[in-house]
Motif scaffolding. Structure first.
Motif, PDB file in Angstrom:
ATOM      1  N   GLU A  51       0.839  -1.203   0.000  1.00 47.30           N
ATOM      2  CA  GLU A  51       0.000   0.000   0.000  1.00 47.30           C
ATOM      3  C   GLU A  51       0.877   1.258   0.000  1.00 47.30           C
ATOM      4  OE1 GLU A  51      -3.532   2.181  -0.097  1.00 47.30           O
ATOM      5  OE2 GLU A  51      -3.218   0.042  -0.393  1.00 47.30           O
ATOM      6  N   ILE A  52       1.960   1.239   0.774  1.00 44.97           N
ATOM      7  CA  ILE A  52       2.884   2.372   0.822  1.00 44.97           C
ATOM      8  C   ILE A  52       3.516   2.588  -0.550  1.00 44.97           C
ATOM      9  CG2 ILE A  52       5.082   3.198   1.785  1.00 44.97           C
ATOM     10  CD1 ILE A  52       2.668   3.493   3.663  1.00 44.97           C
ATOM     11  N   LYS A  53       3.927   1.514  -1.206  1.00 42.51           N
ATOM     12  CA  LYS A  53       4.518   1.641  -2.550  1.00 42.51           C
ATOM     13  C   LYS A  53       3.501   2.226  -3.530  1.00 42.51           C
ATOM     14  CE  LYS A  53       8.058  -1.895  -2.215  1.00 42.51           C
ATOM     15  NZ  LYS A  53       8.621  -3.138  -2.744  1.00 42.51           N
ATOM     16  N   LYS A  54       2.268   1.793  -3.415  1.00 43.65           N
ATOM     17  CA  LYS A  54       1.207   2.306  -4.286  1.00 43.65           C
ATOM     18  C   LYS A  54       1.005   3.810  -4.049  1.00 43.65           C
ATOM     19  CE  LYS A  54      -3.729   1.908  -4.993  1.00 43.65           C
ATOM     20  NZ  LYS A  54      -4.948   1.427  -4.382  1.00 43.65           N
ATOM     21  N   LEU A  55       0.960   4.217  -2.777  1.00 40.36           N
ATOM     22  CA  LEU A  55       0.795   5.632  -2.441  1.00 40.36           C
ATOM     23  C   LEU A  55       2.001   6.456  -2.894  1.00 40.36           C
ATOM     24  CD1 LEU A  55      -0.795   5.290   1.119  1.00 40.36           C
ATOM     25  CD2 LEU A  55      -1.933   6.057  -0.971  1.00 40.36           C
ATOM     26  N   ASP A  56       3.202   5.894  -2.719  1.00 37.41           N
ATOM     27  CA  ASP A  56       4.407   6.597  -3.155  1.00 37.41           C
ATOM     28  C   ASP A  56       4.403   6.801  -4.666  1.00 37.41           C
ATOM     29  OD1 ASP A  56       5.351   6.823  -0.593  1.00 37.41           O
ATOM     30  OD2 ASP A  56       6.819   5.197  -0.759  1.00 37.41           O
ATOM     31  N   LYS A  57       3.981   5.786  -5.384  1.00 42.97           N
ATOM     32  CA  LYS A  57       3.929   5.897  -6.846  1.00 42.97           C
ATOM     33  C   LYS A  57       2.912   6.971  -7.253  1.00 42.97           C
ATOM     34  CE  LYS A  57       3.558   3.138 -11.002  1.00 42.97           C
ATOM     35  NZ  LYS A  57       3.457   1.821 -11.592  1.00 42.97           N
ATOM     36  N   GLU A  58       1.778   6.982  -6.572  1.00 47.18           N
ATOM     37  CA  GLU A  58       0.753   7.988  -6.855  1.00 47.18           C
ATOM     38  C   GLU A  58       1.294   9.393  -6.581  1.00 47.18           C
ATOM     39  OE1 GLU A  58      -3.675   9.273  -5.169  1.00 47.18           O
ATOM     40  OE2 GLU A  58      -2.790   7.377  -4.520  1.00 47.18           O
ATOM     41  N   ARG A  59       1.955   9.545  -5.433  1.00 47.49           N
ATOM     42  CA  ARG A  59       2.519  10.841  -5.044  1.00 47.49           C
ATOM     43  C   ARG A  59       3.592  11.293  -6.037  1.00 47.49           C
ATOM     44  NH1 ARG A  59       6.932  11.471  -2.656  1.00 47.49           N
ATOM     45  NH2 ARG A  59       7.008   9.369  -1.816  1.00 47.49           N
ATOM     46  N   GLU A  60       4.452  10.375  -6.435  1.00 43.13           N
ATOM     47  CA  GLU A  60       5.503  10.712  -7.397  1.00 43.13           C
ATOM     48  C   GLU A  60       4.902  11.107  -8.747  1.00 43.13           C
ATOM     49  OE1 GLU A  60       7.933   7.209  -7.308  1.00 43.13           O
ATOM     50  OE2 GLU A  60       8.736   7.699  -5.314  1.00 43.13           O
ATOM     51  N   GLY A  61       3.810  10.473  -9.122  1.00 45.21           N
ATOM     52  CA  GLY A  61       3.122  10.861 -10.352  1.00 45.21           C
ATOM     53  C   GLY A  61       2.600  12.282 -10.275  1.00 45.21           C
ATOM     54  N   TYR A  62       2.041  12.625  -9.116  1.00 44.22           N
ATOM     55  CA  TYR A  62       1.564  14.000  -8.923  1.00 44.22           C
ATOM     56  C   TYR A  62       2.734  14.988  -8.996  1.00 44.22           C
ATOM     57  CZ  TYR A  62      -2.831  11.995  -7.171  1.00 44.22           C
ATOM     58  OH  TYR A  62      -4.015  11.314  -7.037  1.00 44.22           O
ATOM     59  N   GLU A  63       3.864  14.603  -8.404  1.00 51.74           N
ATOM     60  CA  GLU A  63       5.034  15.479  -8.428  1.00 51.74           C
ATOM     61  C   GLU A  63       5.483  15.742  -9.861  1.00 51.74           C
ATOM     62  OE1 GLU A  63       7.992  13.653  -5.922  1.00 51.74           O
ATOM     63  OE2 GLU A  63       7.138  14.524  -4.107  1.00 51.74           O
ATOM     64  N   LYS A  64       5.521  14.698 -10.681  1.00 53.70           N
ATOM     65  CA  LYS A  64       5.931  14.868 -12.079  1.00 53.70           C
ATOM     66  C   LYS A  64       4.918  15.728 -12.831  1.00 53.70           C
ATOM     67  CE  LYS A  64       8.570  10.621 -12.383  1.00 53.70           C
ATOM     68  NZ  LYS A  64       8.575   9.222 -12.816  1.00 53.70           N
ATOM     69  N   GLU A  65       3.641  15.456 -12.602  1.00 50.35           N
ATOM     70  CA  GLU A  65       2.582  16.184 -13.299  1.00 50.35           C
ATOM     71  C   GLU A  65       2.581  17.670 -12.961  1.00 50.35           C
ATOM     72  OE1 GLU A  65      -2.289  16.486 -13.106  1.00 50.35           O
ATOM     73  OE2 GLU A  65      -1.328  14.654 -12.392  1.00 50.35           O
ATOM     74  N   LEU A  66       2.804  17.986 -11.698  1.00 46.17           N
ATOM     75  CA  LEU A  66       2.664  19.367 -11.225  1.00 46.17           C
ATOM     76  C   LEU A  66       3.992  20.093 -11.022  1.00 46.17           C
ATOM     77  CD1 LEU A  66      -0.116  18.735  -8.549  1.00 46.17           C
ATOM     78  CD2 LEU A  66      -0.409  19.730 -10.825  1.00 46.17           C
TER      79      LEU A  66
END
Length: 147
Positions: free
Chosen positions: A116-131
């Motif tokens: 779950e942590i890896k999934k959340l980290d991936k989601e967060r990193e995606g937001y970082e790249k997007e924004l």
């Protein structure tokens, strides 16, 4: 005779009440001054923290998501004469904050399974790249505003 005595007592009572009211006003002024000094000191500490985090974000020393979380919270804790709309002034920072504020941090993070942590980290990193670009624009504007 009684009239003069009553008038004298009335004058003494008025003088005592006026003295008491003056002391209370002086105490209130000192209290307000002290409160304003404490607010100013708090805002100075918040200001310093905001600038430090923003510089770290700009220099790629702090993840954009972590910096956004911290800066938005610090901005919300500022006490301003006029309530500024920081969400409108720095929309990308607030957008990142809104997207990740539900994600666990610190001790709460340890309670989640690693998958779950890896999934959340991936989601967060995606937001970082997007924004990234718009967040850095907000950070630069914030540094200009807080300079």
């Amino acid at each position: 005779m009684w009239a003069w005595l009553l008038a004298l007592v009335g004058i003494v009572i008025i003088a005592v009440l006026a003295f008491y009211a003056g002391r209370m006003l002086g105490q209130l002024r000192r209290q307000n001054t002290r409160q304003q000094e404490l607010i100013t000191k708090r805002n100075e500490r918040l200001h310093e923290s905001i600038v430090t985090i923003a510089k770290a974000m700009e220099q790629d020393q702090c993840p954009l998501s972590e910096g956004a979380l911290r800066i938005v919270v610090l901005l919300d804790h500022r006490v301003d004469q006029e309530k500024l709309d920081y969400a409108a002034k720095y929309p990308a920072l607030h957008d990142m904050y809104e997207r990740i504020k539900h994600m666990p941090t610190h001790e709460a993070r340890k309670q989640y399974p690693k998958t779950e942590i890896k999934k959340l980290d991936k989601e967060r990193e995606g937001y970082e790249k997007e924004l990234a670009e718009v967040i850095l624009n907000d950070v630069r504007q914030l540094l200009r505003d807080f300079a």
